[in-house]
Design a protein around this motif. Sequence first.
Motif, PDB file in Angstrom:
ATOM      1  N   GLU A 125       0.825  -1.204   0.000  1.00 32.10           N
ATOM      2  CA  GLU A 125       0.000   0.000   0.000  1.00 32.10           C
ATOM      3  C   GLU A 125       0.864   1.262   0.000  1.00 32.10           C
ATOM      4  N   GLN A 126       1.991   1.204   0.687  1.00 32.83           N
ATOM      5  CA  GLN A 126       2.901   2.353   0.649  1.00 32.83           C
ATOM      6  C   GLN A 126       3.455   2.552  -0.756  1.00 32.83           C
ATOM      7  N   ARG A 127       3.807   1.441  -1.412  1.00 32.64           N
ATOM      8  CA  ARG A 127       4.294   1.542  -2.791  1.00 32.64           C
ATOM      9  C   ARG A 127       3.248   2.237  -3.670  1.00 32.64           C
ATOM     10  N   ALA A 128       2.002   1.778  -3.524  1.00 31.73           N
ATOM     11  CA  ALA A 128       0.935   2.347  -4.354  1.00 31.73           C
ATOM     12  C   ALA A 128       0.761   3.834  -4.057  1.00 31.73           C
ATOM     13  N   LEU A 129       0.829   4.208  -2.784  1.00 31.49           N
ATOM     14  CA  LEU A 129       0.689   5.624  -2.429  1.00 31.49           C
ATOM     15  C   LEU A 129       1.807   6.462  -3.052  1.00 31.49           C
ATOM     16  N   VAL A 130       3.032   5.944  -2.979  1.00 27.50           N
ATOM     17  CA  VAL A 130       4.168   6.668  -3.558  1.00 27.50           C
ATOM     18  C   VAL A 130       3.954   6.869  -5.058  1.00 27.50           C
ATOM     19  N   VAL A 131       3.538   5.816  -5.744  1.00 24.11           N
ATOM     20  CA  VAL A 131       3.363   5.910  -7.200  1.00 24.11           C
ATOM     21  C   VAL A 131       2.203   6.842  -7.552  1.00 24.11           C
ATOM     22  N   LEU A 132       1.095   6.692  -6.841  1.00 16.91           N
ATOM     23  CA  LEU A 132      -0.066   7.524  -7.155  1.00 16.91           C
ATOM     24  C   LEU A 132       0.216   9.002  -6.875  1.00 16.91           C
ATOM     25  N   HIS A 133       0.892   9.277  -5.785  1.00 16.94           N
ATOM     26  CA  HIS A 133       1.114  10.667  -5.394  1.00 16.94           C
ATOM     27  C   HIS A 133       2.270  11.297  -6.172  1.00 16.94           C
ATOM     28  N   TYR A 134       3.397  10.589  -6.277  1.00 14.90           N
ATOM     29  CA  TYR A 134       4.585  11.202  -6.871  1.00 14.90           C
ATOM     30  C   TYR A 134       4.668  11.016  -8.379  1.00 14.90           C
ATOM     31  N   TYR A 135       4.119   9.953  -8.898  1.00  9.23           N
ATOM     32  CA  TYR A 135       4.198   9.745 -10.354  1.00  9.23           C
ATOM     33  C   TYR A 135       2.902  10.170 -11.047  1.00  9.23           C
ATOM     34  N   GLN A 136       1.776   9.699 -10.527  1.00  9.69           N
ATOM     35  CA  GLN A 136       0.512  10.057 -11.158  1.00  9.69           C
ATOM     36  C   GLN A 136       0.060  11.468 -10.761  1.00  9.69           C
ATOM     37  N   GLY A 137       0.644  12.014  -9.719  1.00  7.53           N
ATOM     38  CA  GLY A 137       0.332  13.374  -9.320  1.00  7.53           C
ATOM     39  C   GLY A 137      -1.018  13.536  -8.640  1.00  7.53           C
ATOM     40  N   LEU A 138      -1.550  12.457  -8.071  1.00  9.20           N
ATOM     41  CA  LEU A 138      -2.848  12.559  -7.402  1.00  9.20           C
ATOM     42  C   LEU A 138      -2.717  13.306  -6.079  1.00  9.20           C
ATOM     43  N   PRO A 139      -3.650  14.210  -5.780  1.00  5.75           N
ATOM     44  CA  PRO A 139      -3.673  14.788  -4.430  1.00  5.75           C
ATOM     45  C   PRO A 139      -3.839  13.673  -3.395  1.00  5.75           C
ATOM     46  N   LEU A 140      -3.379  13.942  -2.192  1.00  9.13           N
ATOM     47  CA  LEU A 140      -3.406  12.885  -1.181  1.00  9.13           C
ATOM     48  C   LEU A 140      -4.825  12.373  -0.929  1.00  9.13           C
ATOM     49  N   ALA A 141      -5.807  13.267  -0.995  1.00  8.51           N
ATOM     50  CA  ALA A 141      -7.188  12.833  -0.752  1.00  8.51           C
ATOM     51  C   ALA A 141      -7.611  11.792  -1.793  1.00  8.51           C
ATOM     52  N   GLU A 142      -7.211  11.986  -3.036  1.00 13.46           N
ATOM     53  CA  GLU A 142      -7.587  11.018  -4.070  1.00 13.46           C
ATOM     54  C   GLU A 142      -6.785   9.735  -3.947  1.00 13.46           C
ATOM     55  N   ALA A 143      -5.503   9.864  -3.582  1.00 14.20           N
ATOM     56  CA  ALA A 143      -4.696   8.656  -3.374  1.00 14.20           C
ATOM     57  C   ALA A 143      -5.270   7.835  -2.224  1.00 14.20           C
ATOM     58  N   ALA A 144      -5.703   8.531  -1.174  1.00 12.59           N
ATOM     59  CA  ALA A 144      -6.332   7.832  -0.047  1.00 12.59           C
ATOM     60  C   ALA A 144      -7.611   7.149  -0.497  1.00 12.59           C
ATOM     61  N   ALA A 145      -8.370   7.837  -1.332  1.00 12.34           N
ATOM     62  CA  ALA A 145      -9.617   7.256  -1.826  1.00 12.34           C
ATOM     63  C   ALA A 145      -9.338   6.003  -2.649  1.00 12.34           C
ATOM     64  N   ALA A 146      -8.300   6.052  -3.463  1.00 13.72           N
ATOM     65  CA  ALA A 146      -7.970   4.887  -4.291  1.00 13.72           C
ATOM     66  C   ALA A 146      -7.619   3.686  -3.434  1.00 13.72           C
ATOM     67  N   LEU A 147      -7.093   3.937  -2.251  1.00 13.62           N
ATOM     68  CA  LEU A 147      -6.685   2.846  -1.368  1.00 13.62           C
ATOM     69  C   LEU A 147      -7.671   2.619  -0.229  1.00 13.62           C
ATOM     70  N   ARG A 148      -8.782   3.331  -0.258  1.00 15.82           N
ATOM     71  CA  ARG A 148      -9.861   3.145   0.726  1.00 15.82           C
ATOM     72  C   ARG A 148      -9.360   3.298   2.154  1.00 15.82           C
ATOM     73  N   MET A 149      -8.702   4.390   2.421  1.00 14.40           N
ATOM     74  CA  MET A 149      -8.259   4.617   3.796  1.00 14.40           C
ATOM     75  C   MET A 149      -8.476   6.082   4.149  1.00 14.40           C
TER      76      MET A 149
END
Lengths: 183, 422
Positions: A125-149
């Motif tokens: 899940e940390q890997r996914a957060l890093v990729v979504l936030h730093y590579y895909q550029g998702l705001p943290l709220a959307e990255a959290a939503a993608a991971l349901r947390m």
Amino acid sequence: MDRELVERARDGDRAAFAAMVTASLGGLDRLARMITRDPERAKDAVQETLVKAWRDLPSLRDADRFDAWLRQLLVRSAIDEVRRGRRMSMEVALIDFDHPRIDDASTFVADREALERGFRRLDPEQRALVVLHYYQGLPLAEAAAALRMPVGTAKSRLFRAREALRATLEADARTSGLSEAAS
Amino acid sequence: MTPRRDIDRTITDWLETEAMAVDTSYLGETLAMLDATPQRRWRGRLTRALPRVPTFVLPPRAVQLAIVAFLALALAAAAVLIGSQPRLPAPFGLASNGRIAYDNGENVFVAESDGSRPIEIVGGERYDFSPSFSPDGTLVAFWSSRRTSREYGGSLFVAEADGSGEARPMGPGTILEGRPDMPPAWSPDSRSIAYPAWSAAENDYGIYVASVDTGKVRNVAQTENSSGFAAWSPDGQWIAYREAFGDRTRLSIVRPDGRDPRELRSAAGDVDAFTQLAWAPDSSALVYHRPPEEVSVKAAIYIFDLANGERQLSRRGRVAYTPTWSTDGTRIAYYEEIAESTGELHYELVISTVDGRDHQNLGRLGDCVALWSPDSRYLISYEKGCFTDQLVVITVADGSVRTIDLPGDMAGAPSWQRVANP
């Protein structure tokens, strides 16, 4: 993704979905590789994602959000693949010596190796957060939503992932500094 | 050494080079696989969820009156009890603002509300994080772990809020490990804590309740996986929890002793539903975000009233996240997605009345989530990007902002101490 294509696929048009798969496979494979660090697991995650997407597409109301929905499915599949850990294949990282963004190429190559090691130690899940936030550029709220947390949880996890990667880089820098001093 | 401010850029650069590796040679194989896969038929509306536990139904009127009378007596007794302890705030509702607890990913600190005089709260393991003040403001619960990046490696600790004494582990002698950084949910009497966890002894996921006095831990609900998230009602009667099960996600409530589980709502898919869960101060309702459609990736804010069911709070057609209920019970703060003319998206802080009739956009203030101060006069949030050594304090009445400088970057969400009114 083209809305009309999504709507046709949602209505059961296999050719439309095949066109969507053809257009999106590269991006999905890239994202899955970044999370799993394994081409075989990435492939499994992508295929599982596309099967789920085809199967459940009729229940997707908002066709405009197909891309984001597909990305969420992929992230979940990639996390599951890492968790399964059924294969331990090592992918040899491609090193781009001509990468233009960093002036000191040798430092960058060393950083990449350190980041690779550090990244592999992160939980999926940390890997996914890093990729979504730093590579895909998702705001943290959307990255959290993608991971349901909760956002606070995502923030905490991403922070610790970032600190772990920094610690790996700093440890490497200390080691190379000692080596240079010894020689 | 990589400078602190460069780490974000370094990670982004690395990921961009990694993105060069890609393989599409399995396209034909994938299309053949899809050819053999049938599409599912439409499963109907969200309301046609298949409950595994009984759906919530209000008891008969006489029982309701008895419950109300009992609650009134209990409240009166609580008021008398609390009145004899003038230094403690009421277990819920408005209180005065005390200190702020936060973590830097490694240590937990409690500081004055302007960030000054931080003291460290020391746990039992290497890394301490996710602090949460008890409702009476006297204790701090937090996770403590030997490891930084393992999913199930933390234990719950409780310490005095003033840093005195040693932190106590919950569940000593058991092999119960929590899901570190999921916020622990305090009971209103500050004597118990509910949290999602996995028990090695029982090989089971669930919602567990730890007794602060004895350290003993018991399971009150089983969940199918690690997706649990708990919130204790301010009247102490219910623990609400989220759970993903099969291809659905649901919101349920259960008594603190594990009796009477009831499903309130469910959503299709393992989706971002019910993760930001908050009770009304009078325990009559819950607020959360969930996708508005059967399968969707965007969220809207809903209120589930225990007497009248669910209604949407955020504006129709708007994407909204992370609601929090004011301590006076009158307003709900959340972030709304705003599309700019360029197609870019940003988030604006919105404060809504509980009936949903009035939504006030405060603009691009803070980021991610806004938490109410105990006196409901302020909201506390993060600077843009969330990873910062500054907290943003927003005055609700006029939208003015001040920042609190912390000694280091803040990792998780802060917690604001409730103290007795002067």
